[in-house]
Design an enzyme around this catalytic site. Sequence first.
Site, PDB file in Angstrom:
ATOM      1  N   CYS A   1       0.817  -1.210   0.000  1.00 35.29           N
ATOM      2  CA  CYS A   1       0.000   0.000   0.000  1.00 35.29           C
ATOM      3  C   CYS A   1       0.860   1.274   0.000  1.00 35.29           C
ATOM      4  O   CYS A   1       1.459   1.570  -1.023  1.00 35.29           O
ATOM      5  CB  CYS A   1      -0.985  -0.065   1.167  1.00 35.29           C
ATOM      6  SG  CYS A   1      -2.455   0.918   0.863  1.00 35.29           S
TER       7      CYS A   1
ATOM      8  N   HIS B   1      -3.218  -5.721   2.406  1.00 36.26           N
ATOM      9  CA  HIS B   1      -2.894  -5.938   3.812  1.00 36.26           C
ATOM     10  C   HIS B   1      -3.454  -7.318   4.167  1.00 36.26           C
ATOM     11  O   HIS B   1      -4.031  -7.994   3.338  1.00 36.26           O
ATOM     12  CB  HIS B   1      -3.570  -4.885   4.695  1.00 36.26           C
ATOM     13  CG  HIS B   1      -3.182  -3.487   4.362  1.00 36.26           C
ATOM     14  ND1 HIS B   1      -2.008  -2.922   4.779  1.00 36.26           N
ATOM     15  CD2 HIS B   1      -3.810  -2.525   3.646  1.00 36.26           C
ATOM     16  CE1 HIS B   1      -1.940  -1.668   4.356  1.00 36.26           C
ATOM     17  NE2 HIS B   1      -3.022  -1.393   3.656  1.00 36.26           N
TER      18      HIS B   1
HETATM   19  N1  GLN Z   1      -2.020   6.826   2.102  1.00 34.30           N
HETATM   20  C1  GLN Z   1      -2.132   5.920   0.985  1.00 34.30           C
HETATM   21  C2  GLN Z   1      -3.480   5.969   0.282  1.00 34.30           C
HETATM   22  O1  GLN Z   1      -4.495   6.282   0.877  1.00 34.30           O
HETATM   23  C3  GLN Z   1      -1.826   4.517   1.469  1.00 34.30           C
HETATM   24  C4  GLN Z   1      -2.820   3.974   2.459  1.00 34.30           C
HETATM   25  C5  GLN Z   1      -2.394   2.698   3.118  1.00 34.30           C
HETATM   26  O2  GLN Z   1      -1.213   2.399   3.182  1.00 34.30           O
HETATM   27  N2  GLN Z   1      -3.332   1.952   3.657  1.00 34.30           N
HETATM   28  O3  GLN Z   1      -3.558   5.682  -0.901  1.00 34.30           O
END
Ligand code: GLN
Length: 238
Positions: A94, A192
């Site tokens: 992510c 995740h």
């Molecule tokens: N901040 C990034 C987004 O919203 C990654 C989010 C995350 O790692 N869950 O795209």
Amino acid sequence: MSSDRIKIVWIYPDLLSTYGDQGNTIVLERRAALRGIQTETINVRSDQAVPQDGDIYLLGGGEDRPQILAAHRLRRDGGLPAAARRGAVVFGVCAGYQLLGHEFGGEEGQPVQGLGLLDIHSNRGEQRAVGEIVGDVSSELQVPRITGFENHQGVTHLGQTVKPFAQVVAGIGNGNGFEGAYSGRVLGTYMHGPALVRNPGLADLLLRWAAGRDLRPIDDSWAGRLREERLNAVVPAT
Ligand code: GLN
């Protein structure tokens, strides 16, 4: 290269570690140990230098601001790009995936420079992608159907020198029907879960790359039950 001792580097637990992503290190350690491969895991906080002699580097997810801070510090530090150039395995989830690319969207949508280790760029989409994700992995990687959880605003565009990691069966992923990207031994995903807990086959891919050899199969019946439950909940068997 074949190695029976693998050095795992967990990057920035203080900035990039949402949704239990750090569990990815535990799965790698355990699955290596079951094959008689020793591991050493190092947690590198964001005020510490990233060692260049690691075999597998892991980055997790993060909120927008910690993600920007992590990108700045990793660029200034230079240890991770140096290790990737040397052929180390890099696995980003992510926020950790987005910052491996050329650029990603900050909290106001402003472009933020990434590490350029993957030929991708990300920007902020109209809607957050939240929920379960299932995908069928690029056949050359020999990883069974993947299952995970995604929560991101980012939309990711792939350049010429990367391949999509998986074709989306359910969920959003990159936003264009594919999920994640890889090039050489650098692989990023929106999953995740933690991803390697829910997808032991993916953990083994990273270990195979790092060890430089095939690994003997191990009993995955418990992980298999978790996978079956999640996969059936998202894509019911017909
Ligand atoms: N901040 C990034 C987004 O919203 C990654 C989010 C995350 O790692 N869950 O795209």
